[in-house]
Design a protein around this motif. Sequence first.
Motif, short mmCIF file in Angstrom:
data_model
loop_
_atom_site.label_atom_id
_atom_site.label_comp_id
_atom_site.label_asym_id
_atom_site.label_seq_id
_atom_site.Cartn_x
_atom_site.Cartn_y
_atom_site.Cartn_z
N VAL A 157 0.86 -1.19 0.00
CA VAL A 157 0.00 0.00 0.00
C VAL A 157 0.90 1.24 0.00
O VAL A 157 1.76 1.39 0.86
CB VAL A 157 -0.93 0.01 1.23
CG1 VAL A 157 -1.73 1.32 1.28
CG2 VAL A 157 -1.88 -1.19 1.18
N ALA A 288 -10.49 -1.79 -5.49
CA ALA A 288 -10.26 -1.99 -4.05
C ALA A 288 -11.46 -2.69 -3.41
O ALA A 288 -12.62 -2.42 -3.75
CB ALA A 288 -10.01 -0.65 -3.37
N ARG A 341 -6.38 -3.60 -2.31
CA ARG A 341 -6.47 -2.49 -1.37
C ARG A 341 -6.27 -1.15 -2.07
O ARG A 341 -5.50 -1.05 -3.03
CB ARG A 341 -5.41 -2.65 -0.27
CG ARG A 341 -5.48 -3.97 0.45
CD ARG A 341 -4.38 -4.06 1.49
NE ARG A 341 -4.17 -5.42 1.94
CZ ARG A 341 -3.22 -5.79 2.78
NH1 ARG A 341 -2.38 -4.88 3.26
NH2 ARG A 341 -3.10 -7.05 3.15
N GLN A 344 -2.71 0.51 -3.81
CA GLN A 344 -1.73 -0.42 -4.35
C GLN A 344 -1.41 0.02 -5.78
O GLN A 344 -2.29 0.49 -6.50
CB GLN A 344 -2.25 -1.86 -4.35
CG GLN A 344 -2.31 -2.50 -2.98
CD GLN A 344 -2.90 -3.90 -3.01
OE1 GLN A 344 -3.86 -4.16 -3.73
NE2 GLN A 344 -2.34 -4.80 -2.21
#
Length: 388
Positions: A157, A288, A341, A344
């Motif tokens: 992330v 996400a 997520r 990313q």
Amino acid sequence: MTTSSAGKVREWDDRRLQHDRTALVQAEMQRQHVGALVLSDGVLRRYVLNLDVPGAKLLVPVAGDPLVFVRPRDEGYVKAWHPQVRPPLGRIREDAPASTDAPGPAARGLVDCLAELGLKDEPVGIDTMAVPDLLDLVALGVRIVDAEQVIERAWTVKTADELAIYRRIARQYVTALSAFRDAARPGATEQDLAAVATVAWLQSGGEDIAQMNVCAGENMNPWRRWPTDHQLREGEFVGIDLHGRGPNGLRGDASTTFLVGDRPTGQQRDLHRRAYDYVQGVIPVLRAGRSIADAMASVPSVPAQFRAQLDNYNVAHGIGMGSSGYPHLDPRRAPIDDVLRPNQILAVECYLGEVGSPLAVKLEEQIIVCDGEPEVLGPIPVDDRLLT
């Protein structure tokens, strides 16, 4: 925005970047119940410290400031960036026998530091270490785990500053690959094109080239990877896969394919269009919150004759400081039990070509995973003549 030492305005703050990275790593350490990390690998060490210090070691406690162990020659410039600087723990005993009566100075010094921080009885993540020193730590009762598992989950992330850097890197890719396209003329060699892309990358602010593949004609399939003295011919494809390091050592990964000359065949148009449509079809499924298994199940299908070589590559993979990072959406393996997520950075790749054919197309886009439609970084230049 901040101003660099050269007076240039940039869109990120280096100190905030280092603070936020450390916070991500320490949060992941807490999640995995790791008390400290000892980092010797240059890439992992640089990620946390946001400073390249050859030969240093970094001790990252689960809370508080990391400790940097450096040689005297580096102490001054490291202290200017990071206050917690200490002398080296001890010389690595590479020539020592695997079994000794007493632990060496490096292991003893590390255990003393762990005790000072109240972490002597906690698991310690190690990335790379000489075997004698590793055995010494085991003999001293240190519980050792894999540091890379912590870093890999933490750096997947990206921070707000890293996103700003990647938007800069995207512009560098457009510059370098456009220069490559313009130089792809009959008579130029693969090595000539590699040199053109390298110069364009560096002149646009890139740090260096981590890896570059340039392939033309029959070198496209199978993908020969490394540039040769093959001279480009009218009517053949030429492809590039560029892994360039940009600001702060962050690394991109993108590919594209161009036609040499102006007269594509119908087969070339069809193959390029299929590859382009595949990549554009994959991008929207990478949102996400979506499970990796669900995302992989939603990837567009391709004709059976292309499947064997396409499946040699990830559908997508993370990019960051290393060559290829978490998560890997590998079609030859069971999907990772995780979700995509926000923030990313993924490389979405496609290599399309039949086994035994000299024709192939390699395309790869970089995206930021978002709650909705992914943000495409660039986009990477493609040969629009093959899409009409």
